[in-house]
Scaffold this active site. Structure first.
Site, short mmCIF file in Angstrom:
data_model
loop_
_atom_site.label_atom_id
_atom_site.label_comp_id
_atom_site.label_asym_id
_atom_site.label_seq_id
_atom_site.Cartn_x
_atom_site.Cartn_y
_atom_site.Cartn_z
N GLY A 194 -0.89 2.82 5.89
CA GLY A 194 -0.54 3.63 4.73
C GLY A 194 -0.95 5.08 4.90
N GLU A 253 -10.55 9.24 9.91
CA GLU A 253 -10.49 7.83 10.30
C GLU A 253 -11.79 7.43 10.98
OE1 GLU A 253 -8.49 5.00 10.14
OE2 GLU A 253 -10.08 4.15 11.40
N HIS A 277 5.76 -8.05 9.79
CA HIS A 277 7.17 -7.92 9.43
C HIS A 277 7.43 -6.52 8.91
CE1 HIS A 277 7.84 -12.34 7.93
NE2 HIS A 277 7.23 -12.29 9.09
N ARG A 326 1.49 -5.16 15.04
CA ARG A 326 0.97 -4.15 14.12
C ARG A 326 0.67 -2.85 14.86
NH1 ARG A 326 -3.50 -1.64 12.81
NH2 ARG A 326 -3.90 -1.03 10.65
N LEU A 354 -16.23 7.53 6.28
CA LEU A 354 -16.65 8.05 4.97
C LEU A 354 -17.80 7.22 4.42
CD1 LEU A 354 -15.53 10.13 2.70
CD2 LEU A 354 -14.95 8.00 1.52
N TYR A 375 7.31 -15.98 14.94
CA TYR A 375 8.35 -15.00 15.29
C TYR A 375 8.03 -14.33 16.61
CZ TYR A 375 5.21 -11.83 12.52
OH TYR A 375 4.16 -11.14 11.98
N ASP A 384 -3.93 -1.18 0.71
CA ASP A 384 -4.93 -2.23 0.44
C ASP A 384 -6.14 -1.68 -0.31
OD1 ASP A 384 -3.31 -4.00 1.73
OD2 ASP A 384 -4.69 -4.47 3.37
N ALA A 423 1.98 -4.04 4.16
CA ALA A 423 2.28 -2.74 4.77
C ALA A 423 3.44 -2.08 4.03
CB ALA A 423 2.61 -2.92 6.25
N ALA A 424 4.40 -2.90 3.65
CA ALA A 424 5.56 -2.36 2.92
C ALA A 424 5.11 -1.71 1.61
CB ALA A 424 6.57 -3.47 2.65
C1 LIG Z 1 -2.82 -12.41 8.17
C2 LIG Z 1 -2.13 -11.16 7.65
C3 LIG Z 1 -0.77 -10.98 7.90
C4 LIG Z 1 -0.11 -9.87 7.39
N1 LIG Z 1 1.25 -9.73 7.63
C5 LIG Z 1 1.90 -8.68 7.09
C6 LIG Z 1 3.31 -8.49 7.31
O1 LIG Z 1 3.95 -9.27 8.03
N2 LIG Z 1 3.93 -7.42 6.71
C7 LIG Z 1 3.25 -6.52 5.92
O2 LIG Z 1 3.87 -5.59 5.38
N3 LIG Z 1 1.91 -6.66 5.74
C8 LIG Z 1 1.22 -7.71 6.30
N4 LIG Z 1 -0.12 -7.83 6.12
C9 LIG Z 1 -0.84 -6.83 5.31
C10 LIG Z 1 -1.00 -5.51 6.04
O3 LIG Z 1 -1.59 -5.65 7.31
C11 LIG Z 1 -1.87 -4.59 5.18
O4 LIG Z 1 -1.50 -4.73 3.85
C12 LIG Z 1 -1.68 -3.14 5.62
O5 LIG Z 1 -2.18 -2.92 6.92
C13 LIG Z 1 -2.40 -2.22 4.65
O6 LIG Z 1 -2.33 -0.89 5.09
P1 LIG Z 1 -3.47 0.12 4.66
O7 LIG Z 1 -3.12 1.44 5.24
O8 LIG Z 1 -3.73 0.01 3.22
O9 LIG Z 1 -4.77 -0.43 5.38
P2 LIG Z 1 -5.12 -0.51 6.99
O10 LIG Z 1 -3.84 -0.51 7.73
O11 LIG Z 1 -6.04 -1.62 7.05
O12 LIG Z 1 -5.80 0.88 7.23
C14 LIG Z 1 -7.07 1.22 6.68
C15 LIG Z 1 -7.68 2.26 7.62
O13 LIG Z 1 -8.81 2.83 6.99
C16 LIG Z 1 -9.86 2.94 7.95
N5 LIG Z 1 -11.12 2.96 7.21
C17 LIG Z 1 -11.68 1.94 6.52
N6 LIG Z 1 -12.83 2.34 5.95
C18 LIG Z 1 -13.01 3.64 6.31
C19 LIG Z 1 -14.02 4.60 6.03
N7 LIG Z 1 -15.11 4.30 5.28
N8 LIG Z 1 -13.89 5.86 6.53
C20 LIG Z 1 -12.80 6.18 7.29
N9 LIG Z 1 -11.81 5.29 7.61
C21 LIG Z 1 -11.93 4.04 7.10
C22 LIG Z 1 -9.67 1.72 8.83
O14 LIG Z 1 -10.31 1.86 10.09
C23 LIG Z 1 -8.15 1.67 8.94
O15 LIG Z 1 -7.66 2.44 10.01
C24 LIG Z 1 -0.82 -8.90 6.63
C25 LIG Z 1 -2.19 -9.06 6.42
C26 LIG Z 1 -2.86 -10.17 6.92
C27 LIG Z 1 -4.35 -10.33 6.68
#
Ligand SMILES: Cc1cc2nc3c(=O)[nH]c(=O)nc-3n(C[C@H](O)[C@H](O)[C@H](O)COP(=O)(O)OP(=O)(O)OC[C@H]3O[C@@H](n4cnc5c(N)ncnc54)[C@H](O)[C@@H]3O)c2cc1C
Length: 394
Positions: free
Chosen positions: A17, A36, A49, A110, A132, A215, A296, A309-310
């Site tokens: 995100g 990061e 996906h 991913r 952070l 898949y 998330d 992710a979507a």
């Molecule tokens: C088993 C499983 C299967 C999944 N399959 C799918 C799928 O098929 N399709 C889909 O759309 N989603 C899927 N998801 C969900 C998806 O992976 C997450 O919802 C998505 O990655 C969320 O994106 P984000 O940017 O919010 O978090 P993340 O991609 O987790 O990014 C968070 C970032 O913040 C950084 N961070 C954390 N804390 C700190 C801090 N204190 N200071 C600085 N940086 C920090 C982390 O290192 C990381 O790089 C799946 C999840 C799981 C558990």
């Protein structure tokens, strides 16, 4: 705080995100920096996906072609009974995804999705190794404090820092995410290990309280991936994942069709991990005057619709639209929250119920959704324009 476009926007977290939001805000002319905790980019994670609603945002960022070059466009999403293998529902994808939902459906690693999104950012947008630990108001600005004792000031802070978000914690205090009582074994291995087993491009095998999803992770159909979900009473550690025990996994899914057992039994021992599935209740915290949350950090949910992710990418688009259509970040944040709450609550609910596509389903409300132009009319529409990615990620 200035009521004009914020001077400095800090995004905490350069994951899925965060990278998408950074690239979108840069396209909108904002001055953005990402912080990061990881020391640098690494292709981590399992399979994911990219449904058409996500790919539409990738296309807007001109990073869709790169994702397509890495991933696989499944011919169909096949749903079967886990025990007998009987067909429950087959959703044609491939070209049909473009025709019906307006964008492709892709499966890939991913890490490849992450690389594609990074390529949409201006070089040097990310400060790596910045974990952070706190946020403090400093007059009109906010100070971000990092674990390496450094700090920086910004006008706006956006938490894209995932499940255990420190930005969320700064807003409302620490709240432990809830263990859902479910875990997923995940594994990937080369096609050769499958032998002659015929496999559909994308299959979900359903039983009462377990399922197995499989898949391909790549264009050439060489890397096979599965996720096998099962209930578990407790999760004994703070870590999100642990090494998986293949024998334990095989024992749990023993009642499944022979093809599924074959897939699981051929997983090399070191290829399997076990993931705890965490979530938070659907009373989402979106942010306030100078701080917002996406992905998330805002709405972790069970991954049973594969929409995490979507949702992060949709959030990013709507936040940009809200910033462009309102005056002051507080108003933008309120518009963003108002626009996202209902859809996120529904996706959260259906994900928890794990019913999506178990039988004949019209998934248009999920896959056909266009965050770039969806109502309300008060938010400006973002037009599709093509652009060459600016940064090649190795
Ligand atoms: C088993 C499983 C299967 C999944 N399959 C799918 C799928 O098929 N399709 C889909 O759309 N989603 C899927 N998801 C969900 C998806 O992976 C997450 O919802 C998505 O990655 C969320 O994106 P984000 O940017 O919010 O978090 P993340 O991609 O987790 O990014 C968070 C970032 O913040 C950084 N961070 C954390 N804390 C700190 C801090 N204190 N200071 C600085 N940086 C920090 C982390 O290192 C990381 O790089 C799946 C999840 C799981 C558990």
């Amino acid at each position: 705080m200035s009521q004009h476009i914020p001077e400095r926007i800090a995004i905490v977290g350069a994951g899925i995100g965060g990278c998408a939001l950074g690239a979108l805000l840069q396209r909108g002319g904002y001055n953005v920096r990402l912080f990061e905790q990881a020391p640098g980019f690494a292709r981590v994670g399992a399979g994911i996906h990219l449904s058409p609603n996500l790919m539409r945002v990738m296309r807007f960022l001109s990073v869709d072609i790169l994702a397509l070059s890495f991933g696989q466009e499944p011919a169909a999403f096949v749903n079967r009974r886990g025990d007998t293998g009987a067909l429950l529902y087959r959703l044609p994808l491939g070209n049909a995804a473009n025709e019906v939902f307006g964008a492709p459906f892709v499966t890939l690693k991913r890490g490849d999705l992450h690389a594609a999104l990074l390529s949409g950012l201006t070089p040097d947008s990310i400060a790596w190794g910045k974990r952070l630990v706190g946020l403090e108001p400093r007059g009109d600005a906010i100070e971000l404090r990092f674990a390496d004792q450094s700090s920086v000031r910004a006008d706006i802070v956006i938490g894209a820092d995932g499940l255990k978000s420190r930005v969320r914690e700064a807003l409302i205090g620490y709240e432990r995410p809830t263990f859902s009582g479910q875990v997923a074994f995940r594994g990937a291995y080369p096609k050769a290990l499958l032998g002659n087993l015929p496999v559909d491009d994308l299959t979900k095998w359903w039983c009462d309280d377990t399922f197995v999803l499989s898949y391909w992770l790549d264009n050439a159909r060489e890397q096979f991936y599965f996720a096998a979900m099962t209930p578990q009473l407790e999760w004994p550690t703070d870590a999100s994942s642990l090494p998986g025990d293949v024998h334990e996994m095989i024992g749990i899914f023993t009642g499944y069709h022979a093809d599924v057992r074959h897939m699981l039994e051929h997983a090399p021992r070191d290829s399997v991990t076990k993931w705890a599935l965490f979530e938070r209740p659907a009373n989402f915290i979106f942010g306030e005057d100078r701080v917002a949350l996406i992905g998330d950090a805002c709405h972790p949910m069970r991954p049973f619709m594969s929409q995490g992710a979507a949702m992060a990418l949709e959030d990013a688009v709507v936040l940009l639209r809200a910033l462009s259509g309102t005056t002051g970040f507080g108003a933008a944040c309120a518009a963003y929250a108002a626009h996202r709450r209902e859809r996120l609550a529904l996706i959260h609910q259906v994900s928890s119920a794990n019913t999506f596509m178990r039988g004949p389903t019209d998934p248009t409300w999920v896959f056909g959704y266009d965050a770039l132009s969806d109502r309300p009319d008060s938010l400006p529409i973002l037009q599709h324009v093509s652009r060459v990615p600016r940064w090649e990620v190795a």
